[in-house]
Design a protein around this motif. Structure first.
Motif, PDB file in Angstrom:
ATOM      1  N   ALA A 273       0.836  -1.203   0.000  1.00 42.98           N
ATOM      2  CA  ALA A 273       0.000   0.000   0.000  1.00 42.98           C
ATOM      3  C   ALA A 273       0.869   1.251   0.000  1.00 42.98           C
ATOM      4  O   ALA A 273       0.588   2.228  -0.702  1.00 42.98           O
ATOM      5  N   ILE A 274       1.961   1.212   0.771  1.00 41.95           N
ATOM      6  CA  ILE A 274       2.881   2.347   0.822  1.00 41.95           C
ATOM      7  C   ILE A 274       3.592   2.525  -0.513  1.00 41.95           C
ATOM      8  O   ILE A 274       3.714   3.644  -1.026  1.00 41.95           O
ATOM      9  N   ASP A 275       4.031   1.427  -1.097  1.00 40.98           N
ATOM     10  CA  ASP A 275       4.747   1.500  -2.371  1.00 40.98           C
ATOM     11  C   ASP A 275       3.863   2.075  -3.484  1.00 40.98           C
ATOM     12  O   ASP A 275       4.344   2.763  -4.380  1.00 40.98           O
ATOM     13  N   MET A 276       2.564   1.800  -3.395  1.00 37.58           N
ATOM     14  CA  MET A 276       1.645   2.266  -4.422  1.00 37.58           C
ATOM     15  C   MET A 276       1.308   3.749  -4.271  1.00 37.58           C
ATOM     16  O   MET A 276       0.995   4.422  -5.257  1.00 37.58           O
ATOM     17  N   ASN A 277       1.341   4.256  -3.064  1.00 37.66           N
ATOM     18  CA  ASN A 277       0.781   5.591  -2.810  1.00 37.66           C
ATOM     19  C   ASN A 277       1.576   6.298  -1.711  1.00 37.66           C
ATOM     20  O   ASN A 277       1.031   6.662  -0.675  1.00 37.66           O
ATOM     21  N   LYS A 278       2.850   6.488  -1.950  1.00 38.05           N
ATOM     22  CA  LYS A 278       3.772   6.954  -0.914  1.00 38.05           C
ATOM     23  C   LYS A 278       3.388   8.304  -0.330  1.00 38.05           C
ATOM     24  O   LYS A 278       3.698   8.600   0.826  1.00 38.05           O
ATOM     25  N   ARG A 279       2.738   9.140  -1.106  1.00 38.80           N
ATOM     26  CA  ARG A 279       2.499  10.513  -0.665  1.00 38.80           C
ATOM     27  C   ARG A 279       1.095  10.723  -0.092  1.00 38.80           C
ATOM     28  O   ARG A 279       0.689  11.851   0.168  1.00 38.80           O
ATOM     29  N   ASP A 280       0.362   9.641   0.083  1.00 34.47           N
ATOM     30  CA  ASP A 280      -0.973   9.737   0.685  1.00 34.47           C
ATOM     31  C   ASP A 280      -0.836  10.088   2.170  1.00 34.47           C
ATOM     32  O   ASP A 280      -0.312   9.320   2.966  1.00 34.47           O
ATOM     33  N   ARG A 281      -1.348  11.250   2.567  1.00 33.14           N
ATOM     34  CA  ARG A 281      -1.144  11.739   3.935  1.00 33.14           C
ATOM     35  C   ARG A 281      -2.048  11.035   4.948  1.00 33.14           C
ATOM     36  O   ARG A 281      -1.923  11.239   6.155  1.00 33.14           O
ATOM     37  N   LEU A 282      -2.963  10.187   4.443  1.00 31.86           N
ATOM     38  CA  LEU A 282      -3.799   9.403   5.369  1.00 31.86           C
ATOM     39  C   LEU A 282      -3.132   8.078   5.739  1.00 31.86           C
ATOM     40  O   LEU A 282      -3.528   7.437   6.726  1.00 31.86           O
ATOM     41  N   LEU A 283      -2.137   7.673   4.963  1.00 32.91           N
ATOM     42  CA  LEU A 283      -1.513   6.376   5.192  1.00 32.91           C
ATOM     43  C   LEU A 283      -0.823   6.248   6.553  1.00 32.91           C
ATOM     44  O   LEU A 283      -0.910   5.187   7.187  1.00 32.91           O
ATOM     45  N   PRO A 284      -0.112   7.274   7.039  1.00 32.02           N
ATOM     46  CA  PRO A 284       0.581   7.107   8.336  1.00 32.02           C
ATOM     47  C   PRO A 284      -0.332   6.656   9.467  1.00 32.02           C
ATOM     48  O   PRO A 284       0.030   5.758  10.244  1.00 32.02           O
ATOM     49  N   SER A 285      -1.531   7.237   9.550  1.00 34.40           N
ATOM     50  CA  SER A 285      -2.434   6.848  10.640  1.00 34.40           C
ATOM     51  C   SER A 285      -2.916   5.413  10.467  1.00 34.40           C
ATOM     52  O   SER A 285      -3.107   4.682  11.452  1.00 34.40           O
ATOM     53  N   ASP A 286      -3.107   4.991   9.173  1.00 37.21           N
ATOM     54  CA  ASP A 286      -3.522   3.603   8.932  1.00 37.21           C
ATOM     55  C   ASP A 286      -2.415   2.623   9.324  1.00 37.21           C
ATOM     56  O   ASP A 286      -2.678   1.567   9.917  1.00 37.21           O
ATOM     57  N   VAL A 287      -1.183   2.957   8.991  1.00 35.35           N
ATOM     58  CA  VAL A 287      -0.052   2.105   9.375  1.00 35.35           C
ATOM     59  C   VAL A 287       0.042   2.021  10.898  1.00 35.35           C
ATOM     60  O   VAL A 287       0.271   0.941  11.472  1.00 35.35           O
ATOM     61  N   TYR A 288      -0.168   3.137  11.543  1.00 37.18           N
ATOM     62  CA  TYR A 288      -0.127   3.192  13.014  1.00 37.18           C
ATOM     63  C   TYR A 288      -1.186   2.260  13.620  1.00 37.18           C
ATOM     64  O   TYR A 288      -0.917   1.501  14.553  1.00 37.18           O
ATOM     65  N   LYS A 289      -2.379   2.281  13.037  1.00 36.12           N
ATOM     66  CA  LYS A 289      -3.476   1.454  13.564  1.00 36.12           C
ATOM     67  C   LYS A 289      -3.157  -0.038  13.404  1.00 36.12           C
ATOM     68  O   LYS A 289      -3.415  -0.835  14.312  1.00 36.12           O
ATOM     69  N   VAL A 290      -2.592  -0.410  12.231  1.00 33.92           N
ATOM     70  CA  VAL A 290      -2.242  -1.817  12.006  1.00 33.92           C
ATOM     71  C   VAL A 290      -1.176  -2.264  13.012  1.00 33.92           C
ATOM     72  O   VAL A 290      -1.260  -3.350  13.611  1.00 33.92           O
ATOM     73  N   ALA A 291      -0.176  -1.421  13.218  1.00 34.26           N
ATOM     74  CA  ALA A 291       0.905  -1.758  14.158  1.00 34.26           C
ATOM     75  C   ALA A 291       0.376  -1.859  15.584  1.00 34.26           C
ATOM     76  O   ALA A 291       0.754  -2.755  16.348  1.00 34.26           O
ATOM     77  N   LEU A 292      -0.532  -0.956  15.932  1.00 30.53           N
ATOM     78  CA  LEU A 292      -1.090  -0.939  17.284  1.00 30.53           C
ATOM     79  C   LEU A 292      -1.946  -2.175  17.523  1.00 30.53           C
ATOM     80  O   LEU A 292      -1.870  -2.832  18.572  1.00 30.53           O
ATOM     81  N   TYR A 293      -2.764  -2.519  16.512  1.00 34.68           N
ATOM     82  CA  TYR A 293      -3.667  -3.663  16.649  1.00 34.68           C
ATOM     83  C   TYR A 293      -2.885  -4.972  16.747  1.00 34.68           C
ATOM     84  O   TYR A 293      -3.217  -5.861  17.532  1.00 34.68           O
ATOM     85  N   SER A 294      -1.823  -5.078  15.922  1.00 32.80           N
ATOM     86  CA  SER A 294      -1.060  -6.328  15.875  1.00 32.80           C
ATOM     87  C   SER A 294       0.042  -6.394  16.924  1.00 32.80           C
ATOM     88  O   SER A 294       0.678  -7.430  17.092  1.00 32.80           O
ATOM     89  N   LYS A 295       0.297  -5.226  17.570  1.00 29.49           N
ATOM     90  CA  LYS A 295       1.395  -5.091  18.539  1.00 29.49           C
ATOM     91  C   LYS A 295       2.754  -5.333  17.897  1.00 29.49           C
ATOM     92  O   LYS A 295       3.713  -5.723  18.562  1.00 29.49           O
TER      93      LYS A 295
END
Length: 878
Positions: free
Chosen positions: A815-837
């Protein structure tokens, strides 16, 4: 100062160099020629040459006959290759005559002791011409401009040969030959006459010069009177032409006026017998057009304009279906036509900028500036040098160049909204410019030789290095030897369809490849069975599409008409999917085409002969264009009541002949034959909500909906039926037109992806979108990256939720490789990391994003994840 070319070259050496130029260019054309059809007119010309069809007006009859001659001689060699290679042969001759006429001109100022420079100059001019952008394009596909180049270059050489031999207007046999070739070339392309005024100027140049020297005042008085008279004659023809519907009448009157002046002033030089021979040769040359009149009567598979009567033949030759044109009614400003068309196209001709920039790792704009300056300055140097050395030679050649460039721009009068680039109209001018490039090169060599003789050992190889650089830089973009994209495009559309389908197409590129695939045997073409065995019950006349549930029930009349059409097609055609009827919307504006579909394609069209014949002229005709004065409901009846439906056309909509013909055709054939629109058709005459997509085609169905997809047929077509040969091969060049058309494949995959996404099938959506994006041109892919990125992200969330941590993070990274400059992506990555620990993985991905985004929130999120790591460490220690 010489008035004529001088016999200063060795005939044997000159002939050998000319032959080497011909064979060398022919070899390169053989290596790069298309083995199948190309987009635009090539498919039509191959097909018409193969089956002796009648192409679009004005017909190019001599080219078609020539193509058929080579096809007949070729035995089992595929017709596409043979007819394409005809262009290569004609172009190679054109290159040879570029060498020969360059030699003729240069002998007017270079002496016998320097004859080497004449050979070298001719070779350089030929070398530049052979591998210039547009000229090379015309040499490797079935295109009339190769034949045009050959005839015009031959005429230039013959004219200079006459100038060399003529004494007091002798050797008129050469002028008669020039006249014959002019009008024979008219049967290849009507612009063959573009340099006729230049030939006329050269022929009378000695008399004009003499008269001018004797009395300048009388010369200008007589010149002004003649010019004024010709202009008045042209304007009278303009008015009369509009009144009697002969738009080219002013050109004919202008020509008659010039011929009358010539007969009067040359009465002591040219006998009546010679004029009679000239007119007889003109008649013989243009007699190739009678082929159109005769062949059209036999109604071949392609019979555009159907010029089978004298009236239709006249309209066909005069191109009246394209509407009246006049060089005095500008379709764009002359400044625009010179700057944005002629000069822009000229900047494409020499040295492929992108290729050279990639070689030298330099910015394209710098390379473009340098190469354009080189071509401009070297050519200007050639102009200056020729003028200084021999003004008569300059006057002769400038007359040719002027008629092929400035005059051509004015006369051809292109609009500012052309459907394609029209560089081929000016290829003669770019061909002639290479003469001045050669003269400029020789002038520099001679100038440096005077300073230091040894410089020639450096300058001669350098003068050859530049045309060699032009060749090598353009080779890749002109190599069509492995390209089958146009063939696949046509056969993929045909193979999308059910048996006996009717397909509405829009223009050249969704029609000519299909005609070619149906009519011409091509060993690379492949037909797929239009229906699986179970789709049509063996003992019933009704068969059902399993997805749309639409019933098809041909009547006895329909079956009889189809059988008659197939008898005709099996006799005339040698390709695939002859059961399909192609209905081109542009041609449906004409009565002859409607009748051709009815009589030869098995199409039911229940309108009277008078309605069809008078559809463009009689307001009482049911097919005459009209504006709706109120909303109109159109009822369409299917094979069963369940398949009936209606469409609504809104008030004030203008319905043209083609629109009314489409409605009538659908009314008469729906439920009896499957009906489709190509996805390239933008205006479907109000049937938009009743189309179900099946890939490259939309099927007409009774069900109503904004985005209907026959998913079973769509996926089968794009994944199993369609062929994509060469699409993903980086060794095969794709021009902008190809890339635009390939987007249609990508759009089919994207429709599948959207459908899967609506079904919450992320895997199917991702797979389709990944495949589809590959077809989309690189500059347009970013539009789809966010959608693909979101799909990866959604898939990643779901996989993490199922404890598939590695697979989930892999999707997030995509997802990052496809759309590196999407400013909504950081929060989504944060949520995945938080959920999965998986905090460390999250930090790593956020750091990756930090390289591409100036986003303070990323640092905050990284800080939060590091805090989570510390808190978890404290919990673990307790």
């Amino acid at each position: 100062m010489n008035y004529t070319p001088q016999p200063v070259v060795n005939k044997r050496i000159n002939s050998l160099v000319a032959l080497s130029v011909f064979l060398g260019s022919l070899l390169v054309y053989y290596l790069t020629v298309a083995r199948s059809l190309s987009f635009w007119d090539a498919g039509e010309y191959i097909t018409c040459s193969s089956i002796l069809g009648v192409p679009h007006p004005p017909g190019n009859p001599f080219y078609i006959i020539l193509g058929r001659f080579f096809a007949a001689l070729g035995g089992t060699i595929p017709h596409a290759f043979l007819i394409n290679f005809v262009s290569g042969i004609l172009s190679a001759f054109a290159v040879m005559f570029t060498y020969l006429f360059t030699v003729k001109f240069m002998t007017m100022w270079i002496s016998e002791k320097d004859a080497f420079y004449i050979y070298l100059g001719g070779f350089i001019a030929a070398f530049y011409t052979a591998f210039s952008f547009t000229f090379w394009n015309n040499a490797i596909e079935a295109e009339v401009y190769s034949g045009l180049a050959f005839t015009l270059n031959l005429i230039v050489w013959l004219t200079m040969l006459w100038v060399e031999k003529s004494r007091n207007f002798s050797h008129q046999n050469l002028l008669l030959l020039v006249i014959y070739i002019f009008f024979l070339g008219f049967g290849i392309h009507q612009t063959s006459l573009q340099i006729a005024p230049a030939v006329l100027f050269i022929a009378v140049y000695p008399f004009i010069s003499k008269y001018y020297r004797e009395s300048k005042t009388n010369f200008w008085i007589k010149f002004s009177a003649y010019l004024g008279g010709l202009i008045i004659l042209y304007l009278i023809g303009l008015v009369m032409g509009k009144a009697i519907h002969v738009p080219d009448l002013p050109k004919y009157l202008f020509g008659i006026g010039i011929i009358s002046l010539l007969i009067y002033h040359l009465k002591e030089k040219v006998s009546h017998r010679t004029w009679y021979i000239a007119f007889f040769l003109i008649f013989i040359a243009v007699s190739t057009h009678f082929f159109l009149l005769v062949r059209s009567e036999f109604r071949p598979f392609i019979n555009e304009g159907h010029p089978s009567t004298l009236e239709m033949f006249k309209d066909y030759i005069l191109r009246t279906q394209y509407g009246p044109t006049s060089m005095f009614e500008r379709r764009a400003t002359f400044f625009y036509q010179m700057k944005d068309q002629f000069l822009t196209y000229s900047s494409w001709q020499f040295f492929h900028v992108s290729t050279i920039a990639s070689w030298f790792k330099a910015p394209e704009n710098i390379i473009r500036l340098l190469t354009n300056l080189f071509v401009l300055l070297l050519g200007l140097q050639g102009i200056f040098y020729q003028y200084k050395k021999n003004k008569h030679s300059f006057a002769y050649f400038f007359a040719f160049f002027f008629m092929a460039s400035i005059a051509m721009v004015f006369i051809i009068n292109l609009s500012d909204a052309e459907v394609r680039e029209r560089d081929y109209f000016f290829v003669t001018a770019y061909n002639f410019w290479t003469f001045w490039l050669a003269v400029g090169s020789i002038s520099v060599i001679i100038a440096l030789r005077k300073i230091k003789k040894a410089t020639i050992y450096f300058m001669i190889p350098l003068s050859l290095l530049f045309p060699a650089l032009n060749l090598t830089s353009q080779y890749f973009i002109h190599d069509r030897s492995q390209e089958l994209i146009a063939l696949d495009y046509g056969q993929n559309m045909l193979n999308s369809l059910e048996e006996n389908a009717i397909l509405f197409t829009n223009g050249d590129n969704d029609t000519f490849p299909l005609w070619y695939a149906q009519a011409v045997f091509d060993p690379n073409a492949k037909a797929f069975t239009p229906l699986p065995d179970h789709a049509r019950p063996k003992d019933e006349t009704i068969y059902i599409d399993s997805i749309s549930s639409q019933k098809i029930k041909p009547t006895d009349r329909t079956i009889k008409m189809i059988n008659k059409a197939m008898e005709f097609k099996n006799r005339e055609l040698f390709g695939i999917r002859k059961d399909v009827t192609i209905a081109n919307l542009s041609l449906l504006n004409t009565p002859w085409y409607i009748k051709q579909l009815r009589d030869l394609e098995g199409i039911e069209f229940n309108r009277s002969e008078r309605d069809i014949e008078e559809c463009q002229t009689n307001p009482r005709s049911k097919l005459y264009p009209r504006r709706l004065d109120k909303n109109k409901i159109i009822k369409i009846k299917g094979a069963t009541e369940k398949d009936d439906f209606t469409i609504k056309l809104k008030k004030d909509r203008v319905l043209y002949v083609k629109d009314l013909a489409v409605i009538q055709l659908i009314r008469d054939n729906y439920g009896k034959r499957p009906i489709y629109f190509a996805v390239t058709v933008s205006d479907v005459v109000g049937f938009d909500d009743h189309l179900m997509n099946e890939g490259m085609v939309d099927r007409l169905v009774a069900t109503k909906g904004g985005m209907q997809i026959n998913m079973e047929r769509l996926t089968e077509n794009i994944n199993e039926i369609y062929s994509y040969r060469g699409v993903f091969d980086d060794k095969i060049y794709k021009d902008p037109n190809m890339l635009r058309l390939l987007n249609n494949y990508g759009a089919a995959y994207l429709r599948a992806a959207t459908y899967y996404q609506m079904q919450n099938n992320d895997a199917g959506a991702i797979s389709s979108l990944e495949k589809g994006v590959k077809f989309i041109s690189k500059e347009n892919r970013s539009v789809f990256y966010r959608q693909l990125s979101n799909l990866y992200l959604s898939s990643g969330f779901k996989l993490v939720a199922k404890d598939s941590i590695d697979a989930g993070f892999s999707q997030v990274e995509k997802a990052i490789d496809m759309n590196k400059r999407d400013r909504l992506l950081p929060s989504d990555v944060y949520k995945v990391a938080l959920y999965s620990k998986e905090y460390e993985r999250g930090i790593s991905l956020l750091n990756k994003l930090n390289k591409y985004q100036d986003n303070p929130a990323i640092d905050e999120l990284i800080g939060d994840l590091r805090l989570e790591i510390k808190l978890n460490s404290v919990e673990d220690s307790q």
